[in-house]
Design a protein around this motif. Structure first.
Motif, PDB file in Angstrom:
ATOM      1  N   LEU A 323     -50.672 -40.664  23.985  1.00 50.88           N
ATOM      2  CA  LEU A 323     -49.902 -41.882  24.170  1.00 50.88           C
ATOM      3  C   LEU A 323     -50.472 -42.625  25.362  1.00 50.88           C
ATOM      4  CD1 LEU A 323     -47.353 -43.556  23.354  1.00 50.88           C
ATOM      5  CD2 LEU A 323     -46.105 -42.245  25.096  1.00 50.88           C
ATOM      6  N   LEU A 324     -50.968 -43.838  25.130  1.00 52.11           N
ATOM      7  CA  LEU A 324     -51.452 -44.709  26.193  1.00 52.11           C
ATOM      8  C   LEU A 324     -50.610 -45.963  26.149  1.00 52.11           C
ATOM      9  CD1 LEU A 324     -53.501 -45.332  28.433  1.00 52.11           C
ATOM     10  CD2 LEU A 324     -54.997 -46.299  26.672  1.00 52.11           C
ATOM     11  N   ASP A 325     -49.711 -46.103  27.124  1.00 51.68           N
ATOM     12  CA  ASP A 325     -48.690 -47.146  27.080  1.00 51.68           C
ATOM     13  C   ASP A 325     -47.933 -47.012  25.765  1.00 51.68           C
ATOM     14  OD1 ASP A 325     -49.066 -48.165  29.639  1.00 51.68           O
ATOM     15  OD2 ASP A 325     -50.726 -49.434  28.998  1.00 51.68           O
ATOM     16  N   GLY A 326     -47.992 -48.014  24.884  1.00 51.04           N
ATOM     17  CA  GLY A 326     -47.264 -47.903  23.626  1.00 51.04           C
ATOM     18  C   GLY A 326     -48.139 -47.565  22.449  1.00 51.04           C
ATOM     19  N   ARG A 327     -49.386 -47.195  22.683  1.00 46.17           N
ATOM     20  CA  ARG A 327     -50.298 -46.847  21.591  1.00 46.17           C
ATOM     21  C   ARG A 327     -50.285 -45.336  21.390  1.00 46.17           C
ATOM     22  NH1 ARG A 327     -55.477 -49.906  23.869  1.00 46.17           N
ATOM     23  NH2 ARG A 327     -54.312 -49.525  25.783  1.00 46.17           N
ATOM     24  N   PHE A 328     -49.772 -44.924  20.266  1.00 43.43           N
ATOM     25  CA  PHE A 328     -49.634 -43.508  19.952  1.00 43.43           C
ATOM     26  C   PHE A 328     -50.662 -43.131  18.900  1.00 43.43           C
ATOM     27  CE2 PHE A 328     -47.310 -40.238  17.279  1.00 43.43           C
ATOM     28  CZ  PHE A 328     -47.567 -39.187  18.145  1.00 43.43           C
ATOM     29  N   SER A 329     -51.512 -42.127  19.231  1.00 37.53           N
ATOM     30  CA  SER A 329     -52.575 -41.705  18.328  1.00 37.53           C
ATOM     31  C   SER A 329     -52.413 -40.230  17.991  1.00 37.53           C
ATOM     32  CB  SER A 329     -53.955 -41.929  18.964  1.00 37.53           C
ATOM     33  OG  SER A 329     -54.142 -43.299  19.284  1.00 37.53           O
ATOM     34  N   VAL A 330     -52.739 -39.890  16.757  1.00 38.68           N
ATOM     35  CA  VAL A 330     -52.710 -38.512  16.297  1.00 38.68           C
ATOM     36  C   VAL A 330     -54.056 -38.208  15.652  1.00 38.68           C
ATOM     37  CG1 VAL A 330     -51.542 -36.774  14.895  1.00 38.68           C
ATOM     38  CG2 VAL A 330     -50.241 -38.710  15.823  1.00 38.68           C
ATOM     39  N   ARG A 331     -54.712 -37.148  16.100  1.00 40.03           N
ATOM     40  CA  ARG A 331     -55.942 -36.681  15.468  1.00 40.03           C
ATOM     41  C   ARG A 331     -55.675 -35.279  14.954  1.00 40.03           C
ATOM     42  NH1 ARG A 331     -61.591 -34.896  18.418  1.00 40.03           N
ATOM     43  NH2 ARG A 331     -62.642 -34.161  16.530  1.00 40.03           N
ATOM     44  N   PHE A 332     -55.658 -35.134  13.653  1.00 35.09           N
ATOM     45  CA  PHE A 332     -55.365 -33.845  13.042  1.00 35.09           C
ATOM     46  C   PHE A 332     -56.608 -32.954  13.060  1.00 35.09           C
ATOM     47  CE2 PHE A 332     -52.304 -36.786  11.207  1.00 35.09           C
ATOM     48  CZ  PHE A 332     -51.117 -36.083  11.355  1.00 35.09           C
ATOM     49  N   ASP A 334     -57.903 -31.402  10.731  1.00 36.52           N
ATOM     50  CA  ASP A 334     -58.735 -31.581   9.536  1.00 36.52           C
ATOM     51  C   ASP A 334     -59.525 -32.889   9.552  1.00 36.52           C
ATOM     52  OD1 ASP A 334     -56.845 -33.531   9.006  1.00 36.52           O
ATOM     53  OD2 ASP A 334     -55.935 -32.479   7.307  1.00 36.52           O
ATOM     54  N   GLY A 335     -59.411 -33.652  10.652  1.00 38.33           N
ATOM     55  CA  GLY A 335     -60.194 -34.872  10.788  1.00 38.33           C
ATOM     56  C   GLY A 335     -59.427 -36.154  10.542  1.00 38.33           C
ATOM     57  N   ARG A 336     -58.253 -36.089   9.922  1.00 42.93           N
ATOM     58  CA  ARG A 336     -57.448 -37.291   9.698  1.00 42.93           C
ATOM     59  C   ARG A 336     -56.946 -37.864  11.025  1.00 42.93           C
ATOM     60  NH1 ARG A 336     -52.693 -36.154   7.553  1.00 42.93           N
ATOM     61  NH2 ARG A 336     -52.922 -33.909   7.979  1.00 42.93           N
ATOM     62  N   THR A 337     -56.770 -39.176  11.078  1.00 44.87           N
ATOM     63  CA  THR A 337     -56.262 -39.820  12.288  1.00 44.87           C
ATOM     64  C   THR A 337     -55.160 -40.811  11.924  1.00 44.87           C
ATOM     65  OG1 THR A 337     -57.949 -41.571  12.205  1.00 44.87           O
ATOM     66  CG2 THR A 337     -58.464 -39.601  13.501  1.00 44.87           C
ATOM     67  N   GLU A 338     -54.272 -41.029  12.874  1.00 47.03           N
ATOM     68  CA  GLU A 338     -53.215 -42.035  12.739  1.00 47.03           C
ATOM     69  C   GLU A 338     -53.109 -42.787  14.061  1.00 47.03           C
ATOM     70  OE1 GLU A 338     -49.513 -40.271  11.736  1.00 47.03           O
ATOM     71  OE2 GLU A 338     -50.200 -39.461   9.806  1.00 47.03           O
ATOM     72  N   ARG A 339     -52.688 -44.051  13.980  1.00 44.81           N
ATOM     73  CA  ARG A 339     -52.465 -44.837  15.190  1.00 44.81           C
ATOM     74  C   ARG A 339     -51.254 -45.725  14.981  1.00 44.81           C
ATOM     75  NH1 ARG A 339     -56.719 -49.059  18.092  1.00 44.81           N
ATOM     76  NH2 ARG A 339     -55.740 -49.031  20.149  1.00 44.81           N
ATOM     77  N   HIS A 340     -50.384 -45.773  15.971  1.00 41.54           N
ATOM     78  CA  HIS A 340     -49.153 -46.542  15.881  1.00 41.54           C
ATOM     79  C   HIS A 340     -48.929 -47.314  17.186  1.00 41.54           C
ATOM     80  CE1 HIS A 340     -48.086 -43.992  12.388  1.00 41.54           C
ATOM     81  NE2 HIS A 340     -48.545 -42.999  13.121  1.00 41.54           N
ATOM     82  N   PHE A 341     -48.353 -48.511  17.049  1.00 40.09           N
ATOM     83  CA  PHE A 341     -47.922 -49.279  18.217  1.00 40.09           C
ATOM     84  C   PHE A 341     -46.402 -49.172  18.292  1.00 40.09           C
ATOM     85  CE2 PHE A 341     -51.996 -51.024  17.106  1.00 40.09           C
ATOM     86  CZ  PHE A 341     -52.601 -51.246  18.337  1.00 40.09           C
ATOM     87  N   LEU A 342     -45.888 -48.717  19.412  1.00 40.21           N
ATOM     88  CA  LEU A 342     -44.484 -48.340  19.528  1.00 40.21           C
ATOM     89  C   LEU A 342     -43.681 -49.301  20.388  1.00 40.21           C
ATOM     90  CD1 LEU A 342     -45.001 -44.518  20.197  1.00 40.21           C
ATOM     91  CD2 LEU A 342     -44.743 -45.660  17.973  1.00 40.21           C
ATOM     92  N   ASP A 343     -42.408 -49.473  20.001  1.00 42.09           N
ATOM     93  CA  ASP A 343     -41.467 -50.155  20.885  1.00 42.09           C
ATOM     94  C   ASP A 343     -40.822 -49.106  21.790  1.00 42.09           C
ATOM     95  OD1 ASP A 343     -39.681 -48.790  19.260  1.00 42.09           O
ATOM     96  OD2 ASP A 343     -38.961 -50.586  18.219  1.00 42.09           O
ATOM     97  N   VAL A 344     -39.848 -49.521  22.591  1.00 37.23           N
ATOM     98  CA  VAL A 344     -39.234 -48.600  23.546  1.00 37.23           C
ATOM     99  C   VAL A 344     -38.623 -47.401  22.840  1.00 37.23           C
ATOM    100  CG1 VAL A 344     -37.394 -48.330  25.263  1.00 37.23           C
ATOM    101  CG2 VAL A 344     -38.798 -50.395  25.260  1.00 37.23           C
ATOM    102  N   ARG A 345     -37.919 -47.656  21.763  1.00 33.39           N
ATOM    103  CA  ARG A 345     -37.285 -46.559  21.037  1.00 33.39           C
ATOM    104  C   ARG A 345     -38.337 -45.616  20.470  1.00 33.39           C
ATOM    105  NH1 ARG A 345     -33.809 -42.736  20.883  1.00 33.39           N
ATOM    106  NH2 ARG A 345     -33.114 -42.150  18.782  1.00 33.39           N
ATOM    107  N   GLY A 346     -39.427 -46.180  19.972  1.00 33.70           N
ATOM    108  CA  GLY A 346     -40.495 -45.350  19.433  1.00 33.70           C
ATOM    109  C   GLY A 346     -41.133 -44.475  20.498  1.00 33.70           C
ATOM    110  N   ILE A 347     -41.329 -45.033  21.690  1.00 31.67           N
ATOM    111  CA  ILE A 347     -41.885 -44.248  22.788  1.00 31.67           C
ATOM    112  C   ILE A 347     -40.960 -43.089  23.130  1.00 31.67           C
ATOM    113  CG2 ILE A 347     -42.456 -44.294  25.253  1.00 31.67           C
ATOM    114  CD1 ILE A 347     -43.496 -47.141  24.832  1.00 31.67           C
ATOM    115  N   GLU A 348     -39.682 -43.363  23.219  1.00 32.04           N
ATOM    116  CA  GLU A 348     -38.727 -42.302  23.529  1.00 32.04           C
ATOM    117  C   GLU A 348     -38.774 -41.193  22.484  1.00 32.04           C
ATOM    118  OE1 GLU A 348     -35.047 -44.369  23.718  1.00 32.04           O
ATOM    119  OE2 GLU A 348     -35.307 -44.997  25.820  1.00 32.04           O
ATOM    120  N   GLN A 349     -38.911 -41.588  21.219  1.00 32.54           N
ATOM    121  CA  GLN A 349     -38.909 -40.589  20.150  1.00 32.54           C
ATOM    122  C   GLN A 349     -40.154 -39.703  20.186  1.00 32.54           C
ATOM    123  OE1 GLN A 349     -38.364 -43.082  16.680  1.00 32.54           O
ATOM    124  NE2 GLN A 349     -36.147 -42.757  16.667  1.00 32.54           N
TER     125      GLN A 349
END
Length: 388
Positions: A323-332, A334-349
């Motif tokens: 998590l860098l500020d509101g940018r949430f990244s997941v690297r699995f 198996d090589g798959r990746t995800e990226r999300h931009f979060l609001d305050v509630r998303g960051i808390e979650q």
């Protein structure tokens, strides 16, 4: 055979070193402190008299096999003999401290730590134990510098770190994480030395490296040196890496390699087919107290990036989360990746669900600022595209 001595009242010290002039310098300093000291160079260990000593100090040049042979020999004469590995620039002070400290700091509560990381396996100081402990630590204690972002600073004394990372189930950054892991490994019986590195990850190509300030560990097992790091955020090596080879070393999250660079070593990760630098590692160990200045800068100076960004990371066997500020990244794995931009509630979650932290009310303001930056990153630029 001489029986065990009263270490505090009549300590006798023996030093084994490589260079005769350095050995003489160390012995003169120790002797000037009123301590009985004898010593020999490595090439004359066969001439050691059959005498009992309270403390035997080995210089860094004393090899694993010779050290084990001498330890067995001294233990036959005095089962209570203590052994100390030293590094020449600090050797005299290390020996004097080992003799004079009457009330050493309380060691980490090992059972409490093991419960914190969910480990109940063997505790022999082997490479298998080290690998598993590192994996469990990375998965259980997230990398975070939220206190720095909030202007609270960071206390890296052992009691403060244990209370925060173990007792309060918080995370921390390199000085807290690797400082705690060092003490745990030493309690188990590993040989551990703190090292310092200059971070090159994310730097512009051709730019001058910053001063060395990142804390990492060298763990020596049966004479083999390993790099161990549990405090390098989302790019942390997920397993111990041998320091005595330059060949690529595979891990769950790609390959790493360590190559000579000047008087130190360059740690690299393979990214998209290219070797990318993580950090420039010094071979010289530091004293724990020498990291206090680095920690002061990282936790209080306005130029520290920890003062201006929300940075949280966690590495598990299944995925890396960052998590860098509101940018949430997941690297699995198996090589798959995800990226999300979060609001305050998303960051808390994600803080709670993916970084196993319990958000405090005082963190809300920092989350709002971080979410605002995340929203800015999604503003279209002229000509199309998004801010990265």
């Amino acid at each position: 055979m001489t029986g065990a001595r009263d270490f505090q009242n009549s300590p006798r010290v023996f030093v084994v070193g490589g260079d005769p002039d350095v050995l003489a310098f160390v012995m003169e300093e120790v002797g000037a402190c009123g301590i009985q000291v004898e010593g020999v160079t490595i090439d004359r260990t066969s001439t050691i008299d059959e005498a009992s000593f309270d403390l035997v100090a080995f210089g860094a040049g004393v090899g694993f096999e010779l050290r084990r042979e001498l330890e067995a020999r001294f233990r036959r004469l005095n089962p209570n003999t203590r052994f100390l590995r030293t590094y020449a620039p600090y050797a005299a002070s290390q020996i004097v401290a080992a003799v004079r400290v009457q009330n050493p700091p309380q060691p980490v509560e090992l059972d409490t730590y093991l419960n914190r990381i969910g480990y109940a396996g063997p505790l022999e100081p082997t490479i298998d134990t080290l690998r598993t402990l590192q994996e469990r630590h990375l998965a259980s204690i997230p990398f975070e510098a939220i206190d720095v972002l909030l202007g609270r600073g960071v206390d890296i004394t052992p009691d403060a770190v244990d209370a925060k990372l173990i007792g309060n189930r918080r995370g921390g950054y390199c000085y807290e994480q690797n400082g705690l892991f060092k003490r745990v490994l030493q309690r188990i019986g590993f040989e551990v030395e703190p090292l310092v590195a200059a971070v090159r990850w994310g730097a512009q190509p051709g730019s001058a490296p910053p001063p060395r300030a990142h804390m990492a560990l060298r763990v020596t097992i049966e004479g083999v040196p390993w790099l161990v790091d549990v405090g390098f955020g989302s790019s942390v090596p997920p397993a111990p890496l041998r320091l005595d080879t330059r060949h690529p070393q595979p891990t769950r999250y790609g390959q790493y390699r360590i190559i000579p660079l000047g008087g130190g070593l360059l740690v690299q990760a393979e990214v998209a087919g290219s070797w990318v630098p993580l950090y420039d590692l010094s071979n010289e160990q530091l004293l724990d107290t020498q990291f206090e200045l680095f920690n002061w800068y990282a936790s209080t100076h306005d130029r520290s990036h920890f003062r201006h960004q929300l940075i949280v990371a966690r590495t598990t066997p299944e995925a890396r989360y960052s998590l860098l500020d509101g940018r949430f990244s997941v690297r699995f794995a198996d090589g798959r990746t995800e990226r999300h931009f979060l609001d305050v509630r998303g960051i808390e979650q994600v803080i709670q669900n993916h970084f196993v932290l319990h958000p405090e009310p005082s963190w809300a303001g920092a989350f709002e600022v971080a979410a605002g930056r995340s929203a800015l990153d999604q503003v279209p630029l002229r000509g199309g595209g998004l801010r990265s």
